[in-house]
Write a protein that holds these residues in place. Sequence first.
Motif, PDB file in Angstrom:
ATOM      1  N   ILE A 159       2.343   1.229  -7.508  1.00 59.10           N
ATOM      2  CA  ILE A 159       1.004   0.662  -7.263  1.00 59.10           C
ATOM      3  C   ILE A 159       0.015   1.655  -7.141  1.00 59.10           C
ATOM      4  CG2 ILE A 159      -0.399  -0.811  -5.819  1.00 59.10           C
ATOM      5  CD1 ILE A 159       2.214  -2.380  -5.219  1.00 59.10           C
ATOM      6  N   VAL A 206     -16.205  -1.038 -12.533  1.00 53.98           N
ATOM      7  CA  VAL A 206     -15.261  -1.889 -11.749  1.00 53.98           C
ATOM      8  C   VAL A 206     -14.035  -1.322 -11.295  1.00 53.98           C
ATOM      9  CG1 VAL A 206     -14.482  -4.263 -11.587  1.00 53.98           C
ATOM     10  CG2 VAL A 206     -16.595  -3.770 -12.255  1.00 53.98           C
ATOM     11  N   GLY A 264      -0.504  -5.181  -8.172  1.00 54.86           N
ATOM     12  CA  GLY A 264      -0.796  -4.672  -6.675  1.00 54.86           C
ATOM     13  C   GLY A 264      -1.816  -4.152  -6.643  1.00 54.86           C
ATOM     14  N   VAL A 265      -2.634  -3.267  -7.152  1.00 56.26           N
ATOM     15  CA  VAL A 265      -3.849  -2.624  -7.367  1.00 56.26           C
ATOM     16  C   VAL A 265      -4.911  -4.023  -7.169  1.00 56.26           C
ATOM     17  CG1 VAL A 265      -5.585  -1.014  -8.006  1.00 56.26           C
ATOM     18  CG2 VAL A 265      -3.100  -0.682  -8.347  1.00 56.26           C
ATOM     19  N   LEU A 266      -4.668  -4.952  -8.148  1.00 53.31           N
ATOM     20  CA  LEU A 266      -5.597  -6.023  -8.043  1.00 53.31           C
ATOM     21  C   LEU A 266      -5.561  -6.705  -6.876  1.00 53.31           C
ATOM     22  CD1 LEU A 266      -5.003  -6.964 -11.910  1.00 53.31           C
ATOM     23  CD2 LEU A 266      -7.436  -6.177 -10.664  1.00 53.31           C
ATOM     24  N   PHE A 282       0.656  -1.277  -0.049  1.00 50.76           N
ATOM     25  CA  PHE A 282       0.147  -0.053   0.040  1.00 50.76           C
ATOM     26  C   PHE A 282       0.787   1.220   0.057  1.00 50.76           C
ATOM     27  CE2 PHE A 282      -3.087  -3.007   1.406  1.00 50.76           C
ATOM     28  CZ  PHE A 282      -4.379  -2.624   0.729  1.00 50.76           C
ATOM     29  N   TYR A 329      -7.827   1.927   1.514  1.00 53.70           N
ATOM     30  CA  TYR A 329      -6.765   1.129   2.441  1.00 53.70           C
ATOM     31  C   TYR A 329      -5.309   1.911   2.726  1.00 53.70           C
ATOM     32  CZ  TYR A 329     -10.002  -2.789   3.148  1.00 53.70           C
ATOM     33  OH  TYR A 329     -10.942  -3.526   3.576  1.00 53.70           O
ATOM     34  N   PRO A 352     -17.224  -4.258  -1.784  1.00 50.09           N
ATOM     35  CA  PRO A 352     -16.778  -3.509  -3.159  1.00 50.09           C
ATOM     36  C   PRO A 352     -17.525  -3.653  -4.465  1.00 50.09           C
ATOM     37  CG  PRO A 352     -15.049  -4.815  -1.959  1.00 50.09           C
ATOM     38  CD  PRO A 352     -16.525  -5.283  -1.260  1.00 50.09           C
ATOM     39  N   PHE A 353     -17.997  -4.897  -4.471  1.00 52.41           N
ATOM     40  CA  PHE A 353     -18.719  -4.979  -6.072  1.00 52.41           C
ATOM     41  C   PHE A 353     -20.087  -5.695  -5.658  1.00 52.41           C
ATOM     42  CE2 PHE A 353     -14.116  -5.934  -6.483  1.00 52.41           C
ATOM     43  CZ  PHE A 353     -13.841  -4.911  -7.338  1.00 52.41           C
ATOM     44  N   ALA A 400     -11.684 -10.255   0.214  1.00 52.11           N
ATOM     45  CA  ALA A 400     -11.591 -11.310   1.140  1.00 52.11           C
ATOM     46  C   ALA A 400     -11.886 -10.821   2.713  1.00 52.11           C
ATOM     47  CB  ALA A 400     -10.333 -11.936   0.940  1.00 52.11           C
ATOM     48  N   LEU A 401     -11.442  -9.826   2.829  1.00 54.59           N
ATOM     49  CA  LEU A 401     -11.709  -9.183   4.115  1.00 54.59           C
ATOM     50  C   LEU A 401     -13.200  -9.074   4.398  1.00 54.59           C
ATOM     51  CD1 LEU A 401      -8.887  -6.283   4.682  1.00 54.59           C
ATOM     52  CD2 LEU A 401      -9.258  -8.480   6.184  1.00 54.59           C
ATOM     53  N   ALA A 417      -0.920   3.503 -10.197  1.00 56.49           N
ATOM     54  CA  ALA A 417      -1.751   2.729 -11.297  1.00 56.49           C
ATOM     55  C   ALA A 417      -3.224   2.803 -10.729  1.00 56.49           C
ATOM     56  CB  ALA A 417      -1.537   1.213 -11.073  1.00 56.49           C
ATOM     57  N   PHE A 434     -15.236  -8.344 -12.029  1.00 58.02           N
ATOM     58  CA  PHE A 434     -13.962  -8.196 -11.211  1.00 58.02           C
ATOM     59  C   PHE A 434     -13.036  -9.386 -11.587  1.00 58.02           C
ATOM     60  CE2 PHE A 434     -11.795  -9.251  -7.252  1.00 58.02           C
ATOM     61  CZ  PHE A 434     -10.883  -8.177  -7.405  1.00 58.02           C
ATOM     62  N   LEU A 455      -7.899  -8.499  -1.725  1.00 61.47           N
ATOM     63  CA  LEU A 455      -7.765  -8.519  -0.165  1.00 61.47           C
ATOM     64  C   LEU A 455      -9.032  -8.020   0.506  1.00 61.47           C
ATOM     65  CD1 LEU A 455      -5.971  -8.890   2.528  1.00 61.47           C
ATOM     66  CD2 LEU A 455      -5.230  -6.322   2.274  1.00 61.47           C
ATOM     67  N   ALA A 456      -9.498  -6.758  -0.153  1.00 56.45           N
ATOM     68  CA  ALA A 456     -10.590  -6.044   0.175  1.00 56.45           C
ATOM     69  C   ALA A 456     -11.899  -7.051   0.113  1.00 56.45           C
ATOM     70  CB  ALA A 456     -10.787  -4.834  -0.722  1.00 56.45           C
ATOM     71  N   THR A 473     -13.778   1.232  -8.905  1.00 50.85           N
ATOM     72  CA  THR A 473     -13.736   0.791  -7.720  1.00 50.85           C
ATOM     73  C   THR A 473     -12.789   0.064  -7.169  1.00 50.85           C
ATOM     74  OG1 THR A 473     -16.296   0.223  -8.303  1.00 50.85           O
ATOM     75  CG2 THR A 473     -15.334  -0.654  -6.127  1.00 50.85           C
ATOM     76  N   ALA A 493      -6.755 -12.180   5.533  1.00 55.19           N
ATOM     77  CA  ALA A 493      -8.023 -12.082   4.975  1.00 55.19           C
ATOM     78  C   ALA A 493      -9.229 -12.874   6.004  1.00 55.19           C
ATOM     79  CB  ALA A 493      -8.227 -12.612   3.501  1.00 55.19           C
ATOM     80  N   ALA A 529      -0.049  -2.326 -11.584  1.00 52.50           N
ATOM     81  CA  ALA A 529      -1.381  -2.702 -11.739  1.00 52.50           C
ATOM     82  C   ALA A 529      -1.662  -4.196 -10.909  1.00 52.50           C
ATOM     83  CB  ALA A 529      -1.685  -3.068 -13.378  1.00 52.50           C
ATOM     84  N   SER A 544     -10.900   1.364  -3.691  1.00 46.72           N
ATOM     85  CA  SER A 544     -10.556   0.380  -2.787  1.00 46.72           C
ATOM     86  C   SER A 544      -9.182   0.433  -2.196  1.00 46.72           C
ATOM     87  CB  SER A 544     -11.008  -1.025  -3.205  1.00 46.72           C
ATOM     88  OG  SER A 544     -10.800  -1.753  -2.154  1.00 46.72           O
ATOM     89  N   PHE A 545      -8.227   0.502  -3.421  1.00 53.88           N
ATOM     90  CA  PHE A 545      -6.888   0.832  -2.959  1.00 53.88           C
ATOM     91  C   PHE A 545      -6.637   2.012  -2.237  1.00 53.88           C
ATOM     92  CE2 PHE A 545      -2.681   2.171  -3.525  1.00 53.88           C
ATOM     93  CZ  PHE A 545      -1.735   1.135  -3.216  1.00 53.88           C
ATOM     94  N   ALA A 590      -4.523  -5.784  -3.982  1.00 53.37           N
ATOM     95  CA  ALA A 590      -5.336  -4.998  -2.803  1.00 53.37           C
ATOM     96  C   ALA A 590      -6.824  -5.497  -3.030  1.00 53.37           C
ATOM     97  CB  ALA A 590      -5.126  -3.759  -2.970  1.00 53.37           C
ATOM     98  N   ALA A 591      -7.480  -5.187  -4.109  1.00 55.86           N
ATOM     99  CA  ALA A 591      -8.728  -5.285  -4.458  1.00 55.86           C
ATOM    100  C   ALA A 591      -9.135  -6.717  -3.923  1.00 55.86           C
ATOM    101  CB  ALA A 591      -9.510  -5.159  -5.516  1.00 55.86           C
TER     102      ALA A 591
END
Lengths: 423, 318
Positions: free
Chosen positions: A309, A344, B259-261, A304, A355, B228-229, B269-270, A312, B237, B266-267, A347, A383, B257, A351-352, B263-264
């Motif tokens: 990242i 999507v 890393g962003v995916l 993070f 966090y 998120p979705f 799953a959390l 992006a 997604f 993780l979001a 979003t 998770a 890119a 979301s990134f 993180a999504a």
Amino acid sequence: MSPDRGGGARTASLESLLASREVLVFCGSGGVGKTSTAAAAGLAAAVHVGGRVLVLTIDPAKRLADALGLEGIGNEERRVPDAVLRGAGVQPRGELWAAMLDTKASWDDLVLRHAPDEETARQILDNRLYDNLTSRFVQSHDYIAMERLYDLHSTGAWDLIVVDTPPTRNALDFLDAPQRMADFFGGRLLRWLTAPYRLGGRRGARLVNIASKPFYQIADRILGTQFLQDIAEFFLNFETMYQGFVTRARAVERLMKDQRTAFAVVTTLEGAPLREAQYFCSELTGRGYHLGALVLNRVLPESFADPGIAAAADRLVSEPDEVADRLVELGVGGLTDPVAVARVLRTIGTSFQDYAVVATREAELREQLAKAPEVLATVPTFADDVHDVSGLARIGECLLGAQLPSARVRADARAGEAEHRPR
Amino acid sequence: MIDLLDRRLLFITGKGGVGKSTVTAATAMVAADQGKKVLLVEVDAKGNLTNLFEHEPVGFDPVQVYPGVFAMQLNTEASLREYLKLNLRIPMVGRIGPIANVFDFVANAAPGVKEILTVGKVCWEVRESIEGRADWDLVIVDAAATGHVLAQLDAPRTIRELVQTGPIRGQTEWMMDILSSPSLTALNVVTAPEEMPVNETIELVARAREETTVPLGAVIVNRVLPEPFTTEDEPVFAALAGPEATAVLRAELGEGASGVLDAARLAVALRRSRVPHLDALRDAVDLPLLYLPFLFVRDHGLRVTRVVAEALGAELGL
């Protein structure tokens, strides 16, 4: 596993702490994952260090208790079957045992052990104040946890005992509990309170000659004669165990300050728990206990903070349409609706960013860690909740993979420890 | 719509770490913003409740910390002093050290004695307000954590059982009347969608019904992560997170890119890991549930209290 193992003269990793100490006490404010961390450390010790390891837990989540085979048992220690450990993919070198603290049963044991005779023990156990005292008097949980730990340690049956501490208003209350218990029973106040009953010649005799003493008048007006007498009766009986209590309290305190005992403070990187953790660290060191490790639990991944990242993610938030069009144009993954794809993508980017705000706060709080002990371990956010042995094993790996903090912090911690080393 | 704020006395409890104090402060803010005069009582001696209003710590005398919110911190000696003065007409000038020491000692040993001072003071403020001698519209108590709150609320009954005579026994009567009245009092539990807080909440609600006469209000579920979705967007997604799309995204956006995916993922799953706990709570507890979102913010203070208060107000239908 760790290159430090058996190497440096000083404790420099959690693994060497697990290998060199006999008691490791985990403390921290509520809700930071203390119980799981303690259990994970115990498992890691059984797996990587070996020997007989006992995890003494206070109030585990049901699924964790089940995972450790603790469901439905009273006060006794149970071995976690090797099959369970192997089933979770770990190969233990030693034995992992677990025990839960049953406050009531431990108190009963204590009374039976310290009371001068069976009749006194019976009278104490049957007194209606006793139940209230042991189940509701908050400090009694703290006291009995320390008492139980001492008891387990003095059997000599364990190479390492890992202890989870009871949830208290102040997570360090348990350290004072033995002394407070001793003060409580040995106090002048108790003698004052029970004095009129002694004048009667024997325990439980009627209250005599109190009219002249203003204290008793007030106490009597507030509480009533019967209640005062119940209290006095109970304490007169309890007093017979006083010497036992004092001796034990001193022994418990000695064990807590012994070189063989170390403390680990667990916290999350949130403002309030971290402030409390820092307070614990300085209090422990200041009072002459051995602060072994600080565990930062549920920390967001370092990704993070990665600028590549983040860039992006920003692009996904600001220009999702362009990227979406490109994906649809290439016919990737059967994506056909550019509007939905753009939505999507945005979003995903937000979301990134959400966090990342939390991760930035964590990084800043981490920077502010003024005084960290020698071992600083970081356990990432997983998770899912940890509720099984493989989850504990995963935490355990993170604990042992602990990175050393910067040399400056380490040097400070050593200097701090040297000051408090017994002369 | 829940008429929580129409009561006169709200106890707010919760397991450590779920945000009990923040929710308590936010509740006081919502009520005050509705025009009520609120007495906010901190029971645990932590003294950080007023931080949530960016105000310095307060003592036994109520201090206004936000328009309409007056905060005080309970303290055994001050409560005892007030009690003795009001009820026994024993004036305590100067230090009452020895008596307070003895009292502290008895209070530690005898169950319910310390708690009754806390609950007694709170009930007294409510009674004075009802009878027009004080003007609190609502008294909100940042009560003990789940483990100890029942002992606190049940203190009048415990005392009644232990004390056969004397003025205290008489006073337990009107305290119990206030504490048992569904139109006056409610015990509320703050929780988070995680295993331990949910289990403790379920257990506390059951025990409160079994062991006390205190009416239950609402369960406030704090820190609920956003989904998120939408169901509709989930397959999109999944496709974007696949290897083919990831390769294109990396080409378009750079290495970051992936890393962003991640993180999504993780979001998602959390959020998913919380669902079973929310379900368990809904199944086991038949009280109104109020949901407050997880806040992606830096730290807690007046700003966060206000955000939580807004979310709480919306949940209360205000």
